[in-house]
Write a protein that holds these residues in place. Sequence first.
Motif, PDB file in Angstrom:
ATOM      1  N   ILE A   1       0.836  -1.210   0.000  1.00  6.45           N
ATOM      2  CA  ILE A   1       0.000   0.000   0.000  1.00  6.45           C
ATOM      3  C   ILE A   1       0.868   1.255   0.000  1.00  6.45           C
ATOM      4  O   ILE A   1       0.621   2.194  -0.772  1.00  6.45           O
ATOM      5  CB  ILE A   1      -0.984  -0.012   1.190  1.00  6.45           C
ATOM      6  CG1 ILE A   1      -2.041  -1.101   0.983  1.00  6.45           C
ATOM      7  CG2 ILE A   1      -1.638   1.352   1.386  1.00  6.45           C
ATOM      8  CD1 ILE A   1      -2.907  -1.380   2.195  1.00  6.45           C
ATOM      9  N   VAL A   2       1.898   1.289   0.848  1.00  6.10           N
ATOM     10  CA  VAL A   2       2.780   2.466   0.907  1.00  6.10           C
ATOM     11  C   VAL A   2       3.463   2.675  -0.439  1.00  6.10           C
ATOM     12  O   VAL A   2       3.524   3.803  -0.938  1.00  6.10           O
ATOM     13  CB  VAL A   2       3.812   2.328   2.053  1.00  6.10           C
ATOM     14  CG1 VAL A   2       4.913   3.376   1.932  1.00  6.10           C
ATOM     15  CG2 VAL A   2       3.130   2.435   3.407  1.00  6.10           C
TER      16      VAL A   2
ATOM     17  N   GLY B   1       3.330   6.035  -5.671  1.00  6.91           N
ATOM     18  CA  GLY B   1       3.406   5.882  -7.125  1.00  6.91           C
ATOM     19  C   GLY B   1       4.510   4.938  -7.571  1.00  6.91           C
ATOM     20  O   GLY B   1       4.985   5.037  -8.701  1.00  6.91           O
ATOM     21  N   LYS B   2       4.940   4.055  -6.686  1.00  2.66           N
ATOM     22  CA  LYS B   2       6.000   3.098  -6.992  1.00  2.66           C
ATOM     23  C   LYS B   2       5.516   1.684  -6.698  1.00  2.66           C
ATOM     24  O   LYS B   2       6.081   0.984  -5.862  1.00  2.66           O
ATOM     25  CB  LYS B   2       7.238   3.378  -6.135  1.00  2.66           C
ATOM     26  CG  LYS B   2       7.869   4.718  -6.295  1.00  2.66           C
ATOM     27  CD  LYS B   2       8.930   4.780  -7.323  1.00  2.66           C
ATOM     28  CE  LYS B   2       9.959   3.709  -7.138  1.00  2.66           C
ATOM     29  NZ  LYS B   2      10.828   3.571  -8.279  1.00  2.66           N
ATOM     30  N   PRO B   3       4.431   1.250  -7.353  1.00  3.79           N
ATOM     31  CA  PRO B   3       3.922  -0.090  -7.045  1.00  3.79           C
ATOM     32  C   PRO B   3       5.009  -1.146  -7.210  1.00  3.79           C
ATOM     33  O   PRO B   3       5.756  -1.113  -8.173  1.00  3.79           O
ATOM     34  CB  PRO B   3       2.780  -0.304  -8.039  1.00  3.79           C
ATOM     35  CG  PRO B   3       2.763   0.859  -8.943  1.00  3.79           C
ATOM     36  CD  PRO B   3       3.744   1.880  -8.457  1.00  3.79           C
ATOM     37  N   ILE B   4       5.069  -2.002  -6.226  1.00  2.00           N
ATOM     38  CA  ILE B   4       6.092  -3.054  -6.239  1.00  2.00           C
ATOM     39  C   ILE B   4       5.510  -4.288  -6.935  1.00  2.00           C
ATOM     40  O   ILE B   4       4.367  -4.657  -6.677  1.00  2.00           O
ATOM     41  CB  ILE B   4       6.574  -3.363  -4.802  1.00  2.00           C
ATOM     42  CG1 ILE B   4       7.797  -4.254  -4.817  1.00  2.00           C
ATOM     43  CG2 ILE B   4       5.477  -3.931  -3.952  1.00  2.00           C
ATOM     44  CD1 ILE B   4       8.574  -4.262  -3.516  1.00  2.00           C
TER      45      ILE B   4
ATOM     46  N   ARG C   1      14.812  -1.735  -0.945  1.00  2.00           N
ATOM     47  CA  ARG C   1      15.580  -1.512  -2.175  1.00  2.00           C
ATOM     48  C   ARG C   1      14.694  -0.826  -3.224  1.00  2.00           C
ATOM     49  O   ARG C   1      15.105   0.128  -3.878  1.00  2.00           O
ATOM     50  CB  ARG C   1      16.112  -2.845  -2.701  1.00  2.00           C
ATOM     51  CG  ARG C   1      17.030  -2.712  -3.890  1.00  2.00           C
ATOM     52  CD  ARG C   1      17.613  -4.042  -4.345  1.00  2.00           C
ATOM     53  NE  ARG C   1      18.365  -4.697  -3.281  1.00  2.00           N
ATOM     54  CZ  ARG C   1      18.170  -5.954  -2.892  1.00  2.00           C
ATOM     55  NH1 ARG C   1      17.260  -6.699  -3.490  1.00  2.00           N
ATOM     56  NH2 ARG C   1      18.891  -6.482  -1.934  1.00  2.00           N
ATOM     57  N   HIS C   2      13.489  -1.296  -3.357  1.00  2.00           N
ATOM     58  CA  HIS C   2      12.540  -0.735  -4.328  1.00  2.00           C
ATOM     59  C   HIS C   2      12.188   0.714  -3.984  1.00  2.00           C
ATOM     60  O   HIS C   2      12.155   1.568  -4.856  1.00  2.00           O
ATOM     61  CB  HIS C   2      11.269  -1.599  -4.353  1.00  2.00           C
ATOM     62  CG  HIS C   2      10.204  -1.079  -5.255  1.00  2.00           C
ATOM     63  ND1 HIS C   2      10.246  -1.244  -6.615  1.00  2.00           N
ATOM     64  CD2 HIS C   2       9.058  -0.396  -4.993  1.00  2.00           C
ATOM     65  CE1 HIS C   2       9.173  -0.695  -7.152  1.00  2.00           C
ATOM     66  NE2 HIS C   2       8.441  -0.169  -6.188  1.00  2.00           N
ATOM     67  N   MET C   3      11.950   0.972  -2.707  1.00  4.34           N
ATOM     68  CA  MET C   3      11.516   2.308  -2.277  1.00  4.34           C
ATOM     69  C   MET C   3      12.671   3.307  -2.203  1.00  4.34           C
ATOM     70  O   MET C   3      12.440   4.515  -2.136  1.00  4.34           O
ATOM     71  CB  MET C   3      10.813   2.225  -0.919  1.00  4.34           C
ATOM     72  CG  MET C   3       9.514   1.432  -0.958  1.00  4.34           C
ATOM     73  SD  MET C   3       8.296   2.079  -2.122  1.00  4.34           S
ATOM     74  CE  MET C   3       7.722   3.502  -1.208  1.00  4.34           C
ATOM     75  N   SER C   4      13.911   2.849  -2.228  1.00  5.44           N
ATOM     76  CA  SER C   4      15.056   3.757  -2.118  1.00  5.44           C
ATOM     77  C   SER C   4      15.194   4.673  -3.329  1.00  5.44           C
ATOM     78  O   SER C   4      15.939   5.644  -3.289  1.00  5.44           O
ATOM     79  CB  SER C   4      16.348   2.971  -1.905  1.00  5.44           C
ATOM     80  OG  SER C   4      16.675   2.243  -3.067  1.00  5.44           O
TER      81      SER C   4
END
Length: 184
Positions: free
Chosen positions: A103-104, A109-112, A172-175
């Motif tokens: 959700i975060v 705007g960075k769907p994993i 890693r994705h959110m960085s």
Amino acid sequence: MSIPNLITLGRILLVPVIVWAIASNQMEIAFAIFVIAGVSDAVDGFLAKRFNMASELGALLDPLADKALLVSIYVSLGIWGAVPRWIVILVVSRDIMIVGAVIVSWLFGKPIPMKPLMVSKLNTVAQVAFAALVLAALGFGFKSSPYDLILMGFVTVLTLLSVSFYLVEWMRHMSTIEPGQEPR
């Protein structure tokens, strides 16, 4: 609405029935429903792959049905006192953390991408095996020790590994989010 999706919806509808069965001390019924749910999961997956009936809706509903069933069983068995509450908290917290992270990432705007890790697949197998053993032992009156302790150990280790790997992947994705970027 494809046949696999209808089967998956049926599995979701089994969740309140299995909760009722556990709460009513109808463990034979709970075990039978659990087996039916497992078979239906295999059948809808087979149909989706074999007959090219896979869909976006099915890709969302299938893991939702699996999680709803497992979380409901663990919570019900924990309330009933059949499994230690700490294992319930561990299993449920892992799923809440993963859903929260998804959700975060979506809000920013960075769907994993949702791809299950091998450790998560093994974790699910261990959770299913442990729940099945507990339900069967309660329903049919046999002693499950030491197998219940062994499976509970696997659930514990695999749950902790799984959430750790997902957390590392998510961080890693959110960085790559720009400093000061606001959620949508």
